[in-house]
Design a protein around this motif. Structure first.
Motif, PDB file in Angstrom:
ATOM      1  N   GLU A  20     -17.631  11.756 -15.075  1.00  0.00           N
ATOM      2  CA  GLU A  20     -16.233  11.540 -15.441  1.00  0.00           C
ATOM      3  C   GLU A  20     -15.346  12.077 -14.323  1.00  0.00           C
ATOM      4  OE1 GLU A  20     -15.697  12.103 -20.061  1.00  0.00           O
ATOM      5  OE2 GLU A  20     -17.017  13.684 -19.276  1.00  0.00           O
ATOM      6  N   ALA A  23      -8.344   9.957 -12.078  1.00  0.00           N
ATOM      7  CA  ALA A  23      -7.675   9.222 -11.003  1.00  0.00           C
ATOM      8  C   ALA A  23      -6.178   9.465 -11.126  1.00  0.00           C
ATOM      9  CB  ALA A  23      -7.973   7.729 -11.100  1.00  0.00           C
ATOM     10  N   VAL A  33     -11.317   8.586 -16.337  1.00  0.00           N
ATOM     11  CA  VAL A  33     -12.223   7.543 -15.850  1.00  0.00           C
ATOM     12  C   VAL A  33     -13.669   7.937 -16.148  1.00  0.00           C
ATOM     13  CG1 VAL A  33     -12.919   6.156 -13.857  1.00  0.00           C
ATOM     14  CG2 VAL A  33     -10.597   7.081 -13.973  1.00  0.00           C
ATOM     15  N   GLU A  34     -14.453   6.969 -16.593  1.00  0.00           N
ATOM     16  CA  GLU A  34     -15.881   7.173 -16.821  1.00  0.00           C
ATOM     17  C   GLU A  34     -16.675   6.228 -15.934  1.00  0.00           C
ATOM     18  OE1 GLU A  34     -16.684   6.483 -20.913  1.00  0.00           O
ATOM     19  OE2 GLU A  34     -15.307   8.018 -21.632  1.00  0.00           O
ATOM     20  N   VAL A  35     -17.803   6.731 -15.439  1.00  0.00           N
ATOM     21  CA  VAL A  35     -18.731   5.908 -14.666  1.00  0.00           C
ATOM     22  C   VAL A  35     -20.082   5.962 -15.353  1.00  0.00           C
ATOM     23  CG1 VAL A  35     -19.800   5.477 -12.434  1.00  0.00           C
ATOM     24  CG2 VAL A  35     -17.487   6.445 -12.543  1.00  0.00           C
ATOM     25  N   ASP A  39     -26.044   4.875  -9.547  1.00  0.00           N
ATOM     26  CA  ASP A  39     -25.317   4.754  -8.282  1.00  0.00           C
ATOM     27  C   ASP A  39     -25.919   3.633  -7.453  1.00  0.00           C
ATOM     28  OD1 ASP A  39     -23.702   6.873  -8.940  1.00  0.00           O
ATOM     29  OD2 ASP A  39     -24.884   8.361  -7.839  1.00  0.00           O
ATOM     30  N   VAL A  45     -15.876  -3.220 -13.669  1.00  0.00           N
ATOM     31  CA  VAL A  45     -14.762  -2.394 -14.129  1.00  0.00           C
ATOM     32  C   VAL A  45     -14.217  -3.007 -15.411  1.00  0.00           C
ATOM     33  CG1 VAL A  45     -12.487  -1.444 -13.578  1.00  0.00           C
ATOM     34  CG2 VAL A  45     -14.194  -1.741 -11.762  1.00  0.00           C
ATOM     35  N   ARG A  69     -23.323  -0.416 -12.264  1.00  0.00           N
ATOM     36  CA  ARG A  69     -22.467   0.779 -12.303  1.00  0.00           C
ATOM     37  C   ARG A  69     -21.187   0.347 -12.999  1.00  0.00           C
ATOM     38  NH1 ARG A  69     -21.665   1.192  -7.539  1.00  0.00           N
ATOM     39  NH2 ARG A  69     -19.476   1.478  -7.016  1.00  0.00           N
ATOM     40  N   ILE A  71     -17.604   1.021 -14.721  1.00  0.00           N
ATOM     41  CA  ILE A  71     -16.445   1.911 -14.643  1.00  0.00           C
ATOM     42  C   ILE A  71     -15.473   1.508 -15.757  1.00  0.00           C
ATOM     43  CG2 ILE A  71     -14.478   2.604 -13.215  1.00  0.00           C
ATOM     44  CD1 ILE A  71     -16.481   1.547 -10.827  1.00  0.00           C
ATOM     45  N   TYR A  73     -11.838   3.046 -17.898  1.00  0.00           N
ATOM     46  CA  TYR A  73     -10.811   4.090 -17.904  1.00  0.00           C
ATOM     47  C   TYR A  73      -9.853   3.878 -19.059  1.00  0.00           C
ATOM     48  CZ  TYR A  73      -7.408   0.809 -15.741  1.00  0.00           C
ATOM     49  OH  TYR A  73      -6.559  -0.241 -15.470  1.00  0.00           O
ATOM     50  N   VAL A  99      -7.652   3.566  -9.942  1.00  0.00           N
ATOM     51  CA  VAL A  99      -9.027   3.661 -10.439  1.00  0.00           C
ATOM     52  C   VAL A  99      -9.996   3.004  -9.457  1.00  0.00           C
ATOM     53  CG1 VAL A  99     -10.595   2.921 -12.257  1.00  0.00           C
ATOM     54  CG2 VAL A  99      -8.357   3.857 -12.847  1.00  0.00           C
ATOM     55  N   THR A 103     -13.097   5.027  -7.382  1.00  0.00           N
ATOM     56  CA  THR A 103     -14.486   4.803  -7.809  1.00  0.00           C
ATOM     57  C   THR A 103     -15.286   3.864  -6.912  1.00  0.00           C
ATOM     58  OG1 THR A 103     -13.711   3.039  -9.291  1.00  0.00           O
ATOM     59  CG2 THR A 103     -13.965   5.255 -10.232  1.00  0.00           C
TER      60      THR A 103
END
Length: 311
Positions: A20, A23, A33-35, A39, A45, A69, A71, A73, A99, A103
């Protein structure tokens, strides 16, 4: 707040993010924001709508994070993002750019999916440098670019001034929503979901919507009332898909068809039979499938080009 819901594939609970972060938008607004996911995987998004939060995307987060990945928010004032004195389409665009910059690596592209006000966020940002740098393709889900109040079917009356006036009063009400009661569920289901929506889906959406602060809901209702992003649709030049439920009362199919006709590169209009406005919750597999299709078609090559450029 939505952790009581159950759906076909198990308990409805927004998955725990891999990380987390916060931004900072252009005016200093702080955005939660969460990811999710590994990776280095292709990036997606997710941008939620009015009165919602990252929890709205629970089904998509769980599915896509297996190999993307992802993302997500909270829009300013929603979820865990503090409220701001500034509300407007420019703020939505500023927040999305912030954001993306926080990210994604320089030049890295993602598939962006926006639901309702989230789709409007994509339209508001479509001409921004940050948006164009980082967007490979887009999904506009249950959204519209203008005439939101005039075209709404929430109030069951014939089109005209009376219906527009009453719709404006309903959507722009200052009244607190209060606890989630049986009556509250019925009202929310009528206004935002299809008749066949399962009780657990209605419960989840009700808890998300009722958690939005009254003053935030009221402030953003005025932004949506006067919204005109038709110019933003014409600037949305990336491949863009459109999804809408045939029973959407808030942004009925007339909006989706207008978007599909105006987009410079529309790659499909999907109308979901019997589905209402909360399409990512009501039809999670179908919405996720559309995101995956955009990723498969438009992310692999752009990510490869990025890796070659950095080699």
């Amino acid at each position: 707040m939505t952790r009581l819901m159950h759906v076909k594939h198990g308990p409805y609970a927004p998955p725990v993010p891999a990380r987390e972060l916060t931004a900072l938008s252009a005016d200093g607004a702080r955005l939660h924001v969460e990811v999710h996911g590994p990776d280095g995987a292709p990036a997606v998004v997710l941008v939620h709508g009015w009165t919602c939060s990252t929890a709205f995307w629970a089904a998509q987060l769980r599915d896509l994070a297996a190999d993307h990945r992802v993302i997500a928010y909270d829009q300013r004032g929603h979820g865990r993002s503090p409220a701001s004195e500034t509300c407007g389409v420019d703020a939505l665009a500023d927040d999305l750019e912030a954001v993306l910059a926080a990210t994604l690596a320089p030049g890295e592209k993602a598939v962006l999916a926006g639901h309702s006000m989230g789709g409007m966020t994509l339209m508001a940002a479509s001409a921004r440098p940050g948006f164009r740098e980082h967007t490979a393709a887009a999904l506009l889900c249950s959204t519209g670019s203008s005439r939101l109040v005039a075209e709404s079917l929430v109030v069951p009356m014939r089109p005209g001034r009376a219906r527009t006036w009453l719709t404006r009063k309903v959507l722009g009400s200052r009244a607190p929503l209060g606890p989630v009661t049986p009556i509250a569920r019925r009202i929310l289901k009528y206004g935002t979901m299809g008749a066949g929506s399962a009780p657990d889906m209605v419960e989840a959406c009700a808890r998300i919507v009722h958690a939005c602060p009254t003053r935030v809901r009221y402030a953003w209702s005025h932004v949506l009332d006067s919204l005109d992003l038709d110019h933003g649709v014409r600037e949305l030049t990336v491949p863009t898909a459109v999804v809408v439920g045939t029973c959407d009362r808030l942004t009925p199919p007339v909006h989706a068809r207008a978007l599909a006709a105006a987009l410079p590169d529309c790659v499909g209009l999907t109308e979901l039979p019997g589905i209402g406005h909360m399409s990512p919750v009501e039809a999670p597999e179908l919405v996720t499938k559309r995101i995956r299709e955009l990723s498969a078609a438009h992310l692999t090559s752009t990510q490869g080009e990025l890796e070659e450029a950095g080699a």
